[in-house]
Design an enzyme around this catalytic site. Structure first.
Site, PDB file in Angstrom:
ATOM      1  N   PRO A  58      -0.205   5.350   3.250  1.00  0.00           N
ATOM      2  CA  PRO A  58      -1.561   5.497   2.715  1.00  0.00           C
ATOM      3  C   PRO A  58      -1.601   6.383   1.470  1.00  0.00           C
ATOM      4  CG  PRO A  58      -1.519   5.911   5.074  1.00  0.00           C
ATOM      5  CD  PRO A  58      -0.103   5.833   4.616  1.00  0.00           C
ATOM      6  N   GLU A  59      -2.019   5.788   0.367  1.00  0.00           N
ATOM      7  CA  GLU A  59      -2.328   6.538  -0.847  1.00  0.00           C
ATOM      8  C   GLU A  59      -3.816   6.322  -1.106  1.00  0.00           C
ATOM      9  OE1 GLU A  59       0.518   5.703  -3.978  1.00  0.00           O
ATOM     10  OE2 GLU A  59       2.103   5.306  -2.543  1.00  0.00           O
TER      11      GLU A  59
END
Length: 281
Positions: free
Chosen positions: A2-3
């Site tokens: 997750p960015e």
DNA sequence: ACAAATACCTGTAAGC
DNA sequence: TGCTTACAGGTATTTG
């Protein structure tokens, strides 16, 4: 992993399902997930309505009526998953927020336990991305990548000899990019990831800011990137589809979509970067 | 002040 | 088949 685009996708999903709903109970089973304080502290949120959601970089913010904010960071393997109450919970479920009104429960699942949740004071007002509630716990972060501009890039890159990519993934410089999107942004901007950060000309800083916005917005539109490990899932367990649009990340040896040259992989300390030797200078 | 290395984790995949 | 090893990577911390 997750960015910013993945966190923003989850934020919008969470608001859609739980926005305005009342939290009934909190169950914390993973001590490491709430390592900044006593696990029981989260129970004090029971009875509160979810008033707004926000995000700064990769931090997801759940703001409650009384002004407190539950800060969530998914780190490597964290997931927020919606579920009907009562069902069997998946392995590595470390915390569960139980809502009323048929919204069901919100589960924090995280095999590698790098992720965390913690309670902070004082909320921002608006529901939306990149809200700036001024949380002391997040004061080390640079501006959110969706709103960063060329002048800011100029200021934080000036005089730095470290590789450009190292600065792009440094959350103190700009918040939200990790390994995937730093490579994709460098490609879109036509900049080598190993360029000394301080060597960018004004026009290159402009391109960097523009590409940062366009790549991340495109990735949000694609609901984020799920890599081969399929670790990233949205609130409903669905995969993202932006990985299909990656130009260089993870594509070592494959043809650059722009020029056909083989994508290169360069080692940069402990990490690596993917880039096209003809399109990036 | 800056840069680089390391610790924290565990599921997966590759190698033997 | 079963074991060992390498790898993935965001952030905080330590070392150079």
């Amino acid at each position: 992993m997750p960015e910013l685009p993945e966190v923003e996708t989850v934020r919008r999903d969470v608001w859609g399902r739980y926005g305005g709903q009342t939290l009934h109970d909190v169950t914390v089973t993973g001590r490491r997930t709430v390592r900044r304080h006593a696990p029981g502290l989260l129970s004090g949120l029971a009875g509160q309505r979810l008033a707004s959601t926000g995000r700064h970089g990769k931090y997801l913010l759940l703001a409650w009526e009384d002004g407190r904010v539950l800060v969530v960071h998914l780190r490597m393997s964290g997931q927020l998953l919606a579920a009907a109450p009562g069902g069997r919970r998946p392995a590595h479920t470390h915390a569960v927020l139980g809502f009323g009104g048929g919204a069901g429960e919100l589960r924090f699942v995280d095999p590698r336990t790098f992720g965390e949740m913690f309670l902070a004071g004082r909320a921002g007002r608006a529901d939306g991305p990149a809200s700036e509630p001024g949380l002391a716990e997040l004061s080390h972060l640079g501006p959110d990548a969706l709103v960063v501009d060329a002048a800011h890039f100029g200021a934080v890159l000036a005089g730095r000899r470290a590789p450009l990519k190292s600065l792009l993934v440094d959350q103190r410089a700009v918040a939200g990019m990790g390994n995937i999107y730093a490579d994709e942004v460098c490609f879109d901007a036509g900049l080598r990831p190993d360029r000394p950060a301080g060597s960018l000309a004004p026009a290159e800083l402009e391109r960097l800011a523009r590409s940062t916005h366009s790549v991340l917005e495109g990735a949000i539109a694609g609901r984020g990137s799920s890599l081969r490990d399929q670790q990233y899932r949205d609130l409903y367990g669905n995969l993202g589809r932006y990985q299909l649009e990656h130009k260089v990340y993870g594509r070592s040896g494959m043809p650059c979509p722009s020029c056909g040259q083989a994508v290169q992989r360069v080692e940069m300390g402990a990490r690596r970067a993917f880039w096209c030797p003809t399109c990036q200078r």
